[in-house]
Design a protein around this motif. Structure first.
Motif, PDB file in Angstrom:
ATOM      1  N   TRP A   1       0.648  -0.949  -0.300  1.00  0.00           N
ATOM      2  CA  TRP A   1      -0.324   0.023   0.055  1.00  0.00           C
ATOM      3  C   TRP A   1       0.792   0.917   0.138  1.00  0.00           C
ATOM      4  O   TRP A   1       1.934   1.334   0.878  1.00  0.00           O
ATOM      5  CB  TRP A   1      -0.476   0.367   1.002  1.00  0.00           C
ATOM      6  CG  TRP A   1      -1.972  -1.298   0.720  1.00  0.00           C
ATOM      7  CD1 TRP A   1      -1.765  -2.256   1.941  1.00  0.00           C
ATOM      8  CD2 TRP A   1      -3.203  -0.985   0.497  1.00  0.00           C
ATOM      9  NE1 TRP A   1      -3.405  -2.723   0.702  1.00  0.00           N
ATOM     10  CE2 TRP A   1      -4.077  -1.980   0.678  1.00  0.00           C
ATOM     11  CE3 TRP A   1      -3.660   0.144  -0.999  1.00  0.00           C
ATOM     12  CZ2 TRP A   1      -5.331  -2.550   0.283  1.00  0.00           C
ATOM     13  CZ3 TRP A   1      -4.925  -0.078  -1.019  1.00  0.00           C
ATOM     14  CH2 TRP A   1      -5.590  -1.048  -0.921  1.00  0.00           C
ATOM     15  N   VAL A   2       0.754   1.954  -0.839  1.00  0.00           N
ATOM     16  CA  VAL A   2       1.537   3.170  -1.219  1.00  0.00           C
ATOM     17  C   VAL A   2       0.824   4.414  -1.047  1.00  0.00           C
ATOM     18  O   VAL A   2      -0.188   4.239  -1.797  1.00  0.00           O
ATOM     19  CB  VAL A   2       1.846   3.280  -2.791  1.00  0.00           C
ATOM     20  CG1 VAL A   2       3.024   4.823  -2.553  1.00  0.00           C
ATOM     21  CG2 VAL A   2       2.850   1.752  -3.006  1.00  0.00           C
ATOM     22  N   ALA A   3       1.212   5.197   0.126  1.00  0.00           N
ATOM     23  CA  ALA A   3       0.506   6.510   0.323  1.00  0.00           C
ATOM     24  C   ALA A   3       0.327   7.399  -0.619  1.00  0.00           C
ATOM     25  O   ALA A   3       1.495   7.802  -1.057  1.00  0.00           O
ATOM     26  CB  ALA A   3       0.753   7.140   1.568  1.00  0.00           C
ATOM     27  N   PHE A   4      -0.693   8.723  -0.945  1.00  0.00           N
ATOM     28  CA  PHE A   4      -0.793   9.285  -1.761  1.00  0.00           C
ATOM     29  C   PHE A   4      -0.869  11.490  -1.661  1.00  0.00           C
ATOM     30  O   PHE A   4      -1.858  10.899  -0.292  1.00  0.00           O
ATOM     31  CB  PHE A   4      -1.162   9.461  -3.472  1.00  0.00           C
ATOM     32  CG  PHE A   4      -0.899   8.896  -4.050  1.00  0.00           C
ATOM     33  CD1 PHE A   4       0.068   9.407  -5.202  1.00  0.00           C
ATOM     34  CD2 PHE A   4      -0.727   6.955  -3.938  1.00  0.00           C
ATOM     35  CE1 PHE A   4       0.888   7.974  -6.161  1.00  0.00           C
ATOM     36  CE2 PHE A   4       0.160   6.063  -5.207  1.00  0.00           C
ATOM     37  CZ  PHE A   4       0.420   6.479  -6.300  1.00  0.00           C
ATOM     38  N   GLU A   5      -1.082  12.578  -1.785  1.00  0.00           N
ATOM     39  CA  GLU A   5      -1.598  12.880  -1.225  1.00  0.00           C
ATOM     40  C   GLU A   5      -2.157  14.120  -2.221  1.00  0.00           C
ATOM     41  O   GLU A   5      -1.346  14.952  -3.076  1.00  0.00           O
ATOM     42  CB  GLU A   5      -0.118  13.615  -0.683  1.00  0.00           C
ATOM     43  CG  GLU A   5      -0.681  15.252   0.513  1.00  0.00           C
ATOM     44  CD  GLU A   5      -1.703  14.990   1.209  1.00  0.00           C
ATOM     45  OE1 GLU A   5      -3.369  15.132   1.015  1.00  0.00           O
ATOM     46  OE2 GLU A   5      -1.550  14.629   2.175  1.00  0.00           O
TER      47      GLU A   5
ATOM     48  N   TYR B   1       7.881  10.364  -3.986  1.00  0.00           N
ATOM     49  CA  TYR B   1       7.803   9.557  -5.063  1.00  0.00           C
ATOM     50  C   TYR B   1       6.437   9.716  -6.414  1.00  0.00           C
ATOM     51  O   TYR B   1       6.143   9.442  -6.864  1.00  0.00           O
ATOM     52  CB  TYR B   1       7.801   7.674  -5.561  1.00  0.00           C
ATOM     53  CG  TYR B   1       7.120   7.365  -3.724  1.00  0.00           C
ATOM     54  CD1 TYR B   1       4.991   7.200  -3.866  1.00  0.00           C
ATOM     55  CD2 TYR B   1       6.778   7.623  -2.764  1.00  0.00           C
ATOM     56  CE1 TYR B   1       4.798   7.727  -3.031  1.00  0.00           C
ATOM     57  CE2 TYR B   1       6.080   7.143  -1.182  1.00  0.00           C
ATOM     58  CZ  TYR B   1       4.817   7.812  -1.706  1.00  0.00           C
ATOM     59  OH  TYR B   1       3.867   7.544  -0.434  1.00  0.00           O
ATOM     60  N   ALA B   2       5.759  10.944  -5.650  1.00  0.00           N
ATOM     61  CA  ALA B   2       4.490  11.133  -5.709  1.00  0.00           C
ATOM     62  C   ALA B   2       4.548  12.835  -6.065  1.00  0.00           C
ATOM     63  O   ALA B   2       3.469  13.183  -6.731  1.00  0.00           O
ATOM     64  CB  ALA B   2       3.102  10.725  -5.469  1.00  0.00           C
ATOM     65  N   SER B   3       6.243  13.182  -5.987  1.00  0.00           N
ATOM     66  CA  SER B   3       6.097  15.183  -5.713  1.00  0.00           C
ATOM     67  C   SER B   3       6.440  15.295  -8.084  1.00  0.00           C
ATOM     68  O   SER B   3       7.172  16.138  -7.411  1.00  0.00           O
ATOM     69  CB  SER B   3       7.444  14.974  -4.803  1.00  0.00           C
ATOM     70  OG  SER B   3       8.359  14.770  -4.978  1.00  0.00           O
ATOM     71  N   GLU B   4       5.932  14.940  -8.804  1.00  0.00           N
ATOM     72  CA  GLU B   4       6.700  15.533  -9.986  1.00  0.00           C
ATOM     73  C   GLU B   4       5.629  16.886 -10.169  1.00  0.00           C
ATOM     74  O   GLU B   4       4.999  16.862  -9.175  1.00  0.00           O
ATOM     75  CB  GLU B   4       6.585  13.961 -11.148  1.00  0.00           C
ATOM     76  CG  GLU B   4       7.259  12.498 -10.921  1.00  0.00           C
ATOM     77  CD  GLU B   4       6.214  11.489 -12.200  1.00  0.00           C
ATOM     78  OE1 GLU B   4       6.681  10.428 -11.960  1.00  0.00           O
ATOM     79  OE2 GLU B   4       6.191  12.412 -12.331  1.00  0.00           O
TER      80      GLU B   4
END
Length: 808
Positions: free
Chosen positions: A531-535, A546-549
């Motif tokens: 499970w991977v958290a996103f904001e 990892y989600a800050s493109e």
């Protein structure tokens, strides 16, 4: 009586301000109570059977609710149909969603306002039944108490003084009306005990005041001050815990920062404290699935039921919950062991959420060991396979997903290749400049809470807080085949500047979170990673590396409290296109708003017209009842031929004559005899000059003078003479009291000015004076001083003055 009941119910309903946000609910409530009360009054004036009167009130309640809330789906706009029942089910479902998913003050959506109006209408019918046909006006206070207790258990500051005082005044008016129309001899006070009644009233009021001050201190559950202003009846006790997806919005709006938690961690990245996951989406309410059958006791050793990569980043966190109270334990994800807990705890292998079995998080100090995969965008972009190692519960969706949600998900992820690309497309869309962070816009727009209907409103208005952003990303991810869930807990918070010593570790920096840091974020599952958290929420939390493109402008990735946001920031600006609070499901267009405006404007105009015409209607009804022939006169008595002797007909006709004279400016004097009053009326200009009465131009005046003499003679014979003979009765039938009153009235109208005629027709003084006495009588009785007692007191003062003056 109906007006007093309506005033009492609407006065008590003022306490609902604070249960509902704003006053949009008040207009339909007034309409409902007014229509029900007017229907009951009309049916009772027509002397309909009490049972049928109550049934008529219920039928009127159905019609006005149907006209207010279901007009497009109804027959002729107010008769329920099959489509109406379907819409009713949606309204009740929305109301249930509001009750379960929100805390006061709730947004006045159509479902919850419908339930409130229906409840107030039923209370009106109940009070009317108690006060009028059952003859128990004192027990009508139970209905008002039902309305007052509801906000007293919900609002933080109790029911409130305005609603309490308005309900009390309404209750006094109900008692006053009942005594005016049906006086109880047990409650009458003679002249010798006026001051005693005043003393008793003062004693009773003082005892009630003392009980009101002491009762909240003696009964468990009352908080903060005295009833009804500063108190709340809270039988469930005090809890500062985070109730997932229910009180999160209110926690964010809480300026006190209750439920403070401190923690120290070895992690170099910001830490989210995760309490529970929301993975059960049934469309109406979203809630955690505790999976009782698979839970395991003891978090001393934990491992998920899905595979993880071999390379993990391990960290240790020491947490002190303080006064924070919740059944779910806040821990960093993903915990492998928790030590130092008191009590019995269980954990779910599917979500790694920890729950207390015989205790809560209050005053717990514990250490959490956790491990996370080393995630990068390159690692996540390699996963394009369909997940097979977790339950399909995390990908299921209800059948009532709105079209706007489906179309938005399809448009946002169009062209994205792979699960990671789709997840990033959804996050970038929600963090773009099209959306704004706002705690107030969902409340003002009527979509504060959770559920598919709320999500549809959010995507239309594009303004909300973390619950809405996390829900939107989780649902759109499932629509694209990516397993998802919502994590509820706390954003990283802020550093306190202190350090905490932990065995085997260097001193760890300490952080603090409170209710203002309450947060919700989505977690998406990637095969082989977990499970991977996103904001997706702009200006809240921290976007992971990892989600800050690069994303479209939507605010920096900072962790700000709401009070730190500048007034000019787009993240705090509420939506300017809020959904009308009373719009039905799927209705949000300007046409619906315009129709509602026209509807309420028409209702307001009708209400004003009825209020303006009410004195004339009531006066006409009194005249008709007085002049209606009695049943004995119509059917005969004792089987004898011909009509029966009249009983109270002349008395009622004389009362009508006196009121008619009062309406045209010649009221009777209590000290004059009937003949003296008739002579004064005959010699006045109101009936025309007696000398000209016989002239052809004065035919109306002559008829009026003759009718006045006839009415006076009938009343004197009825009051002072022998019983009427059949011959007299037959002669009277040729010229009824109604005809003679009509002749007198015609003479009055011919000789009066246009203003006097207008006042007599629309605002008759005889009726207005009675209404004034009716409103004043309860307050006069409360004082316990009658007119006779006042006259005696004045005479005593005068005698005392004369004695002092002349003795001197």
């Amino acid at each position: 009586m109906s007006a007093a009941i309506a005033f009492a119910v609407l006065g008590a309903s003022l306490s609902l301000n604070g249960v509902f946000r704003g006053w949009a609910w008040l207009v339909p409530a007034i309409t409902t109570v007014f229509v029900v009360g007017l229907t009951l009054a009309v049916l009772r004036a027509l002397r309909v059977h009490p049972v049928l009167t109550t049934l008529g009130g219920l039928l009127a309640l159905v019609f006005i609710l149907d006209f207010t809330f279901f007009r497009p789906e109804s027959i002729a706009g107010f008769i329920p149909s099959g489509t109406t029942l379907d819409t009713l089910g949606q309204f009740l479902k929305r109301a249930g969603e509001t009750v379960v998913s929100e805390t006061a003050p709730v947004s006045p959506n159509a479902g919850i306002v419908f339930v409130a109006c229906a409840g107030l209408g039923l209370v009106t019918i109940l009070i009317d039944a108690l006060a009028v046909p059952l003859g128990m006006p004192a027990t009508s206070g139970l209905g008002l108490l039902v309305v007052l207790v509801f906000p007293a258990t919900i609002k933080p500051l109790g029911g409130g003084l305005p609603g309490f005082l308005a309900a009390a005044v309404g209750f006094i008016l109900i008692l006053g009306c009942s005594q005016w129309f049906a006086p109880d001899s047990r409650l009458q006070t003679d002249n010798a005990h006026g001051t005693g009644q005043l003393k008793r009233s003062m004693v009773i009021g003082g005892v009630a005041l003392v009980l009101g001050l002491l009762l909240p201190l003696a009964v468990p559950g009352f908080e903060r001050g005295t009833f009804p202003v500063g108190s709340r009846l809270n039988p469930w006790g005090v809890s500062n815990g985070l109730n997932p997806m229910i009180t999160l919005g209110n926690s964010l709006r809480n300026p006190t920062g209750d439920g403070s938690i401190t923690y120290a961690t070895s992690s170099t990245a910001p830490v989210y404290l995760r309490s529970v996951t929301i993975d059960k989406f049934d469309g109406d309410t979203w809630a955690p699935d505790d999976r009782e059958a698979s839970r395991r006791i003891g978090p001393g050793r934990m491992a998920p039921d899905y595979p993880l990569p071999s390379e993990l980043v391990r960290q240790v966190t020491v947490i002190d919950t303080g006064q924070f109270t919740s059944p779910y334990l806040p821990v960093p994800y993903a915990p492998t062991a928790v030590n130092g807990l008191s009590g019995r705890w269980s954990w779910d292998p599917a979500t790694l959420s920890i729950r207390g079995e015989d205790g809560t998080t209050r005053n717990q100090q514990y250490t959490v060991y956790s491990a996370l995969p080393a995630l990068t965008s390159a690692t996540l972009s390699q996963d394009n396979a369909k997940p097979t190692s977790i339950s399909q519960d995390f990908i299921q969706l209800p059948s009532n997903v709105p079209d706007i949600v489906k179309n938005t998900a399809k448009a946002v992820t169009a062209g994205a290749d792979g699960n990671y690309a789709k997840a990033m497309a959804i996050q970038d869309y929600l963090r773009s400049s099209q959306f704004s962070y706002s705690l107030q816009a969902p409340v003002q727009g009527g979509y504060d809470g959770n559920g598919m209907s709320v999500l549809a409103d959010f995507l239309q208005q594009k303004s909300g807080y973390c619950v809405h952003f996390a829900s939107a990303m989780a649902v759109m991810a499932r629509l694209d085949g990516i397993p998802s869930r919502i994590a509820v807990g706390y954003a990283p918070g802020h550093a306190t500047g202190a350090t905490v010593a932990v065995a085997g570790q260097e001193p760890l920096p300490e952080y603090q979170v409170d209710a203002r840091d309450a947060h919700a974020w989505p977690e998406l599952y990637f095969e082989g990673v977990g499970w991977v958290a996103f904001e997706p929420t702009p200006s809240r939390g921290v976007v992971p590396p990892y989600a800050s493109e690069p994303v479209a402008p939507g605010g920096p990735s900072t962790n700000l409290h709401d009070e730190n946001l500048t007034p000019g920031s787009p993240t705090t600006a509420p939506s300017t296109a809020a959904v009308p609070p009373l719009a039905g499901p799927g209705v949000g267009s300007g046409t619906a708003t315009g129709s509602a405006t026209v509807l309420y404007a028409t209702a307001a105009a009708l209400l004003l017209a009825v209020l303006a015409a009410s004195p004339r209607l009531v006066r006409s009804g009194i005249r008709a009842r007085r002049l209606r022939p009695s049943r004995a006169n119509q059917t005969g008595s004792g089987g004898a031929a011909g009509p029966a002797p009249p009983r109270d007909g002349p008395v009622l006709a004389w009362a009508e004559l006196q009121d008619l004279a009062t309406d045209y400016g010649i009221p009777p004097v209590p000290s004059e005899t009937p003949r003296h009053f008739a002579a004064r009326l005959s010699n006045s200009a109101a009936l025309g000059a007696p000398a000209a009465a016989a002239s052809p131009s004065g035919a109306a005046d002559y008829a009026g003078q003759h009718a006045l003499a006839s009415l006076t003679g009938d009343f004197e014979r009825q009051r002072y003479g022998p019983p009427a003979t059949p011959a007299n009765t037959a002669a009277e039938q040729a010229n009824t009291a109604g005809d003679r009153i009509a002749a007198v009235r015609a003479a009055f109208r011919r000789n009066a000015s246009w203003f006097a005629v207008f006042r007599a027709d629309w605002f008759p003084p005889s009726l207005m004076s009675r209404w004034f006495q009716l409103l004043w009588s309860p307050f006069r009785r409360l004082g316990g001083i009658s007119a006779a007692a006042a006259r005696r007191a004045a005479a005593s003062v005068q005698r005392l003055f004369e004695a002092i003056r002349w003795r001197r």
